[in-house]
Design an enzyme around this catalytic site. Structure first.
Site, PDB file in Angstrom:
ATOM      1  N   HIS A  97      -5.806 -16.584  -0.224  1.00 45.78           N
ATOM      2  CA  HIS A  97      -5.551 -15.804   0.328  1.00 45.78           C
ATOM      3  C   HIS A  97      -4.412 -16.381   1.560  1.00 45.78           C
ATOM      4  O   HIS A  97      -3.254 -16.069   1.270  1.00 45.78           O
ATOM      5  CB  HIS A  97      -6.076 -14.052   0.497  1.00 45.78           C
ATOM      6  CG  HIS A  97      -5.053 -13.145   0.119  1.00 45.78           C
ATOM      7  ND1 HIS A  97      -5.046 -12.366   1.762  1.00 45.78           N
ATOM      8  CD2 HIS A  97      -4.043 -12.992  -0.863  1.00 45.78           C
ATOM      9  CE1 HIS A  97      -4.282 -10.871   1.537  1.00 45.78           C
ATOM     10  NE2 HIS A  97      -3.545 -12.163   0.067  1.00 45.78           N
ATOM     11  N   HIS A 157      -0.335 -16.731   0.771  1.00 47.05           N
ATOM     12  CA  HIS A 157       1.269 -16.360   1.599  1.00 47.05           C
ATOM     13  C   HIS A 157       1.707 -17.512   2.023  1.00 47.05           C
ATOM     14  O   HIS A 157       3.212 -16.695   2.826  1.00 47.05           O
ATOM     15  CB  HIS A 157       0.244 -14.926   2.203  1.00 47.05           C
ATOM     16  CG  HIS A 157       0.220 -13.765   1.363  1.00 47.05           C
ATOM     17  ND1 HIS A 157       1.237 -13.094   0.566  1.00 47.05           N
ATOM     18  CD2 HIS A 157      -0.830 -13.412   1.215  1.00 47.05           C
ATOM     19  CE1 HIS A 157       0.821 -11.707   0.218  1.00 47.05           C
ATOM     20  NE2 HIS A 157      -0.437 -12.320   0.686  1.00 47.05           N
ATOM     21  N   HIS A 177      -1.862 -11.543  -7.468  1.00 46.74           N
ATOM     22  CA  HIS A 177      -2.790 -10.551  -7.061  1.00 46.74           C
ATOM     23  C   HIS A 177      -3.031  -9.640  -8.122  1.00 46.74           C
ATOM     24  O   HIS A 177      -4.474  -9.072  -7.756  1.00 46.74           O
ATOM     25  CB  HIS A 177      -1.904  -9.406  -5.964  1.00 46.74           C
ATOM     26  CG  HIS A 177      -1.719 -10.470  -4.812  1.00 46.74           C
ATOM     27  ND1 HIS A 177      -0.478 -10.769  -4.225  1.00 46.74           N
ATOM     28  CD2 HIS A 177      -2.205  -9.821  -3.418  1.00 46.74           C
ATOM     29  CE1 HIS A 177      -0.528 -11.532  -3.127  1.00 46.74           C
ATOM     30  NE2 HIS A 177      -1.948 -10.554  -2.398  1.00 46.74           N
ATOM     31  N   GLU A 211       7.119  -5.524  -2.746  1.00 46.37           N
ATOM     32  CA  GLU A 211       6.141  -6.737  -1.150  1.00 46.37           C
ATOM     33  C   GLU A 211       6.333  -6.510  -0.353  1.00 46.37           C
ATOM     34  O   GLU A 211       5.574  -5.518   0.689  1.00 46.37           O
ATOM     35  CB  GLU A 211       6.626  -8.013  -1.444  1.00 46.37           C
ATOM     36  CG  GLU A 211       5.191  -8.419  -0.710  1.00 46.37           C
ATOM     37  CD  GLU A 211       5.504 -10.075  -0.464  1.00 46.37           C
ATOM     38  OE1 GLU A 211       6.077 -10.961  -1.565  1.00 46.37           O
ATOM     39  OE2 GLU A 211       4.826 -10.974  -0.363  1.00 46.37           O
ATOM     40  N   HIS A 222       4.776  -2.810  -0.437  1.00 45.14           N
ATOM     41  CA  HIS A 222       3.780  -3.691  -0.309  1.00 45.14           C
ATOM     42  C   HIS A 222       3.155  -3.610   2.102  1.00 45.14           C
ATOM     43  O   HIS A 222       1.572  -3.523   2.548  1.00 45.14           O
ATOM     44  CB  HIS A 222       3.055  -4.132  -0.414  1.00 45.14           C
ATOM     45  CG  HIS A 222       2.264  -5.544  -0.520  1.00 45.14           C
ATOM     46  ND1 HIS A 222       3.113  -6.738   0.667  1.00 45.14           N
ATOM     47  CD2 HIS A 222       0.880  -5.664  -0.718  1.00 45.14           C
ATOM     48  CE1 HIS A 222       1.472  -7.617   1.090  1.00 45.14           C
ATOM     49  NE2 HIS A 222       0.710  -7.152   0.039  1.00 45.14           N
ATOM     50  N   HIS A 248       0.599  -2.601   3.909  1.00 47.42           N
ATOM     51  CA  HIS A 248      -0.974  -2.891   5.032  1.00 47.42           C
ATOM     52  C   HIS A 248      -1.064  -2.995   6.743  1.00 47.42           C
ATOM     53  O   HIS A 248      -1.926  -2.437   7.578  1.00 47.42           O
ATOM     54  CB  HIS A 248      -0.333  -4.848   4.468  1.00 47.42           C
ATOM     55  CG  HIS A 248      -1.096  -5.543   4.002  1.00 47.42           C
ATOM     56  ND1 HIS A 248      -2.314  -6.014   4.197  1.00 47.42           N
ATOM     57  CD2 HIS A 248      -0.831  -5.811   2.962  1.00 47.42           C
ATOM     58  CE1 HIS A 248      -2.467  -6.788   2.936  1.00 47.42           C
ATOM     59  NE2 HIS A 248      -1.050  -6.454   2.161  1.00 47.42           N
ATOM     60  N   HIS A 273      -3.888  -2.613  -3.138  1.00 45.56           N
ATOM     61  CA  HIS A 273      -3.454  -4.110  -4.668  1.00 45.56           C
ATOM     62  C   HIS A 273      -3.464  -3.187  -5.698  1.00 45.56           C
ATOM     63  O   HIS A 273      -2.435  -3.510  -7.366  1.00 45.56           O
ATOM     64  CB  HIS A 273      -4.115  -5.415  -4.490  1.00 45.56           C
ATOM     65  CG  HIS A 273      -3.009  -5.992  -3.338  1.00 45.56           C
ATOM     66  ND1 HIS A 273      -1.736  -6.861  -3.410  1.00 45.56           N
ATOM     67  CD2 HIS A 273      -3.191  -5.947  -2.676  1.00 45.56           C
ATOM     68  CE1 HIS A 273      -0.790  -7.003  -2.504  1.00 45.56           C
ATOM     69  NE2 HIS A 273      -2.271  -7.275  -1.662  1.00 45.56           N
TER      70      HIS A 273
HETATM   71 CU1  CUO Z   1      -2.239 -10.676  -0.799  1.00 42.76          CU
HETATM   72 CU2  CUO Z   1      -2.121  -7.527   0.290  1.00 42.76          CU
HETATM   73  O1  CUO Z   1      -2.225  -9.388   0.352  1.00 42.76           O
HETATM   74  O2  CUO Z   1       0.127  -9.076  -0.321  1.00 42.76           O
END
Ligand code: CUO
Length: 653
Positions: free
Chosen positions: A189, A193, A218, A321, A336, A340, A376
C-alpha cells in the site's frame, strides 16, 4: 556496475536511519555537501535556495519528529527536498545532497523523498529498496515487540520476538487482523501510493490512468478484505458516512519514535470538525461528486467535463482522491485525503491534547484500522454508482466470436478445483528500530510474524478457436454467498470479483490448453529480500560474486504473492472462478508490448512505471459494469465459470 554501486550507497544511507546516535557516531555517509556553494549542479535552483532559507530560519521539520504526508507543511518541505534530489544534474550531486539530507533532514521525510527520487530518477532505474518494514519497523510492529527488542539490545543479546496481531478475540474485527496488519500488504500500500502520489504533478511526468488505478487498486483491496471477512464468518464491510456512528473502536498498540503511542479510538465515536475543515463542507463536496456521477458531468475550471467517456472513471478517481489532476479542487474538495485526516485526528481534532495522528495518516499503517476499509467502501460505492450509471456493456464489447472457453480447472497440491491456504511464519530484522551502542557489535534481533500463505496452483484453460489469435486471459475469483449463507446476486458477485491474473498469450486454430502458474500472477510480487540479504547480495555482486543483478523493471508495488487468494475456511469455502478470454487486437495499447515481458509482474494493480497502462479495457473488465442476467453473461462463448473451494489448512510452523 554503476547501478550496483549506487544501490549499495543508497542502502547504506537507509541503514540505521532512525538511530539517534547516528549523527554522533559520525555515520554520515559520503562526502558532506554544502548546497549553497554548488547551485549550478541543480536544474531547480529555486528550490535549493528556498530550502536553504528555511533551514537558516529554523523552519524545517525537526529530526525525530513524525512525518505525515497529509500535513500540508510536512508535505511542502518533502516536495522541496524531492525536487532538489530529482533535479541534481548527476549522480555525484545527487549522492552528496542525499548524504547531507540524511543527517540534516527529518528522517521520515528523508526516507520518503529519497524513495521518490529512486523511483523516478532515470539514472537510478531498477534500484531495489529494502522493504519498508525493515527501514521503519516502528510502523509495522507493536510497541511491546519494539520494547523487547530494545531490552535485548541493552543486554546485548540475540533475540527473536513473537509479534502478535493487536487486540483480543472479544473484538470480532481481530479475526481479520492478519490481513490489515500484514507487513507485506502495508508495504504494498505504501509503495502503490509512492508510485502514484496524490501530490504528483504532471510536469514531472504523466502517470497514465492514475485516477482509475486509485479506484481499482482500492476497489480490489475492498473485495479482498470482504473475502477475508467471509472466510471468518464476518459480514461485508459497511460504508462509513459523515452522519454514521463509527461503531468499531481501534487500539493500534504501536508507537512513534518520539511522540509515544499512536492514539486509540473508543467504540461508537462520531466525526468532529477539524479546525480547517467542517463535516458540513465535506458533505457538500460529497453531494457535488454524487451529482457529477448522476449527470455524468463534472464542473471543471473552464466549464463542464464529461464523465460519459472511457476517461470518465479516471477523472472521477482524480476528483475523489483528490490528486493534483482533479478537475476542480475548490468545488469537489479532496474527500478521500481529508477523510483519512478526519479519522486520524478524531480523538484530538483541534490538537489541544497534542496527540500525534492515528494510523490513518500514514499509508503504511492505515489498513490496520478497520475504518480504512469502511472509508474505502464509502468511496467504492460512489465509483459503483458511476459504473452503474454507464449501464451494462453492449454485447459486441464482450463477445469474441470464434473463441470458446470449453473448460477451466485449477490444480493445487494434487487437488482439483480446491485451493489450499495456511499460515506460515516469517522473520523480520529489527535492527533499524534500535539505537546502537558505539563500539559494540550489532545483535541479531528479529520479530517473528504469522502470515497468510497458500499452496501454489496452476490453471488449465481449454480453448477452441477458429483461427490463430493473440488473446488476453482474465481470471477472477468470485464469492458465492454472504456470510449469512444468502446467495449473492450476479450484480453483487461481479462487484466482489477479485482479479487473480491477466495475461496475454496465443491460441492457434483448433484445440488449445493454456497452462498458467499462480506464481506468475499479474497482481502480485514475490517476497522482497530482507534488508540484510539485499545489502549482502549487492556487496557480493560488486565483488563479482553471486547472481544478484539490477532489474530495470523491478517493482516494489504489488500485492504480496502470499495474499493472492483469501483464507477460506477449514470446510472449504465456496467460490467461483471466472475466466474471460478477449481479443488482444482490441486490448492492445499502442507503444506497450506485454507479450514477452511482464514489466515487473504486478501490472494489474500497479501499471507499468513510465509507460501506459498495458490494457486498453477499463480496469476490472468485464466485471466493472452492470451485469443484468448471469445466464446471458455465461452464454458468451469466451466466458466460463467453474466452482472452486478454498480450504484453510491451519498453521504450519
Ligand atoms: Cu490507499 Cu486511502 O489509503 O488511499
Amino acid at each position: 556496475a554503476d547501478l550496483l554501486d549506487r544501490q549499495h550507497k543508497i542502502l547504506l544511507m537507509l541503514e540505521k536511519i532512525h538511530d539517534k546516535n547516528a549523527d554522533k557516531q559520525g555515520r554520515e555517509i559520503g562526502e558532506s555537501y554544502v548546497l549553497a556553494e554548488n547551485l549550478s549542479n541543480y536544474d531547480d535552483q529555486e528550490s535549493v535556495k528556498e530550502l536553504i532559507e528555511m533551514a537558516k530560519a529554523g523552519k524545517l521539520l525537526p529530526r525525530h519528529h513524525y512525518f505525515s504526508l497529509f500535513d500540508p507543511e510536512h508535505r511542502r518541505q518533502m516536495i522541496l527536498l524531492f525536487k532538489i534530489l530529482k533535479s541534481a544534474k548527476d549522480w555525484d550531486t545527487f549522492y552528496k545532497t542525499a548524504s547531507r539530507a540524511r543527517v540534516k533532514a527529518n528522517e521520515g521525510m528523508f526516507v520518503y523523498a529519497l524513495t521518490m527520487a529512486v523511483l523516478t530518477r532515470q539514472d537510478l532505474k531498477g534500484i531495489q529498496l529494502p522493504p519498508l518494514y525493515e527501514i521503519n519497523p516502528h510502523f509495522f510492529f507493536p510497541t511491546t515487540t519494539i520494547r523487547q527488542a530494545y531490552r535485548a539490545q541493552m543486554q546485548q543479546e540475540d533475540a527473536t520476538i513473537e509479534a502478535t496481531f493487536t487486540g483480543t478475540l472479544k473484538n470480532l474485527e481481530q479475526r481479520v487482523a492478519y490481513f490489515g496488519e500484514d507487513i507485506g500488504l502495508n508495504n504494498h500500500h505504501h509503495h502503490w501510493h509512492a508510485d502514484f502520489p496524490f501530490w504528483w504533478r504532471d510536469e514531472w511526468g504523466h502517470k497514465d490512468r492514475k485516477g482509475e488505478l486509485f479506484f481499482y487498486m482500492h476497489h480490489q483491496l475492498n473485495a479482498r478484505f470482504d473475502a477475508e471477512r467471509l472466510s471468518n464468518n464476518l459480514p461485508r464491510v459497511e460504508a462509513i458516512g459523515w452522519d454514521k456512528t463509527i461503531h468499531e473502536g481501534f487500539a493500534p498498540h504501536m508507537s512513534y519514535y518520539e511522540e509515544g503511542e499512536f492514539p486509540s479510538r473508543p467504540d461508537d465515536m462520531h466525526f468532529l470538525d477539524l479546525p480547517f475543515m467542517t463535516r458540513d463542507q465535506m458533505t457538500r463536496y460529497e453531494s457535488r461528486i454524487r451529482n457529477a456521477v448522476d449527470k455524468l458531468k463534472a464542473y471543471g475550471p473552464n466549464g463542464p467535463v464529461s464523465l460519459n467517456s472511457s476517461e470518465g472513471i479516471d477523472i472521477l478517481g482524480n476528483m475523489v482522491e483528490a490528486n493534483e489532476n482533479t478537475p476542480n479542487l475548490a468545488f469537489y474538495g479532496s474527500i478521500h485525503n481529508l477523510f483519512h485526516v478526519f479519522l486520524a485526528r478524531i480523538g484530538d481534532p483541534d490538537g489541544r491534547y497534542g496527540l500525534p495522528p492515528g494510523v490513518m495518516e500514514h499509508f503504511e499503517t492505515a489498513t490496520r484500522d478497520p475504518t480504512f476499509f469502511r472509508l474505502h467502501k464509502y468511496l467504492d460505492d460512489i465509483f459503483k454508482a458511476y459504473k452503474d450509471n454507464l449501464g451494462p456493456y453492449p454485447r459486441e464489447e464482450i463477445e469474441f466470436p470464434g473463441v470458446t472457453v470449453e473448460d477451466v480447472t485449477v490444480e493445487s497440491n494434487g487437488a482439483a478445483n480446491e485451493l489450499q491456504t495456511l499460515f506460515d511464519y516469517f522473520e523480520v530484522d529489527l535492527n533499524n528500530a534500535l539505537d546502537h551502542i558505539e563500539g559494540k557489535d550489532d545483535r541479531e534481533i528479529k520479530a517473528r510474524v504469522k502470515r497468510l500463505n497458500h499452496h501454489t496452483f496452476k490453471y488449465s484453460i481449454d480453448v477452441t478457436s477458429d483461427a490463430a489469435h493473440t488473446v488476453t486471459v482474465r481470471v477472477f475469483l468470485v464469492p458465492k454467498r454472504e456470510s449469512s449463507g444468502e446467495p449473492l446476486s450476479i450484480d453483487e458477485k461481479r462487484w466482489s470479483a477479485i482479479e487473480l491474473d491477466k495475461f496475454v498469450t496465443k491460441v492457434s486454430s483448433g484445440k488449445n490448453t493454456i497452462v498458467r502458474k499462480s506464481s506468475d500472477s499479474s497482481v502480485t510480487i514475490p517476497d522482497p529480500p530482507s534488508f540484510k540479504k539485499l545489502l549482502h547480495d549487492t556487496e557480493e555482486a560488486i565483488n563479482g560474486n553471486g547472481d544478484f543483478k539490477i532489474d530495470e523493471d523491478h517493482r516494489h508495488c504489488g500485492l504480496p504473492d502470499r495474499l493472492l487468494i483469501p483464507k477460506g475456511n477449514e470446510h472449504g469455502l465456496d467460490f467461483e472462478l471466472w475466466v474471460a478470454v478477449t481479443n488482444h487486437d482490441q486490448d492492445a495499447v499502442e507503444g506497450v508490448d506485454i507479450r514477452d515481458d511482464d514489466h515487473g509482474g504486478s501490472m494489474s494493480y500497479c501499471g507499468i512505471l513510465g509507460q501506459k497502462y498495458p490494457d486498453a479495457r477499463p480496469m476490472g473488465f468485464p466485471f466493472d459494469r452492470k451485469i443484468v442476467c448471469e445466464d446471458t453473461f455465461l452464454s458468451f462463448s469466451n466466458i466460463h465459470r467453474v466452482d472452486v473451494k478454498i480450504r484453510h489448512l491451519g498453521e504450519l510452523a
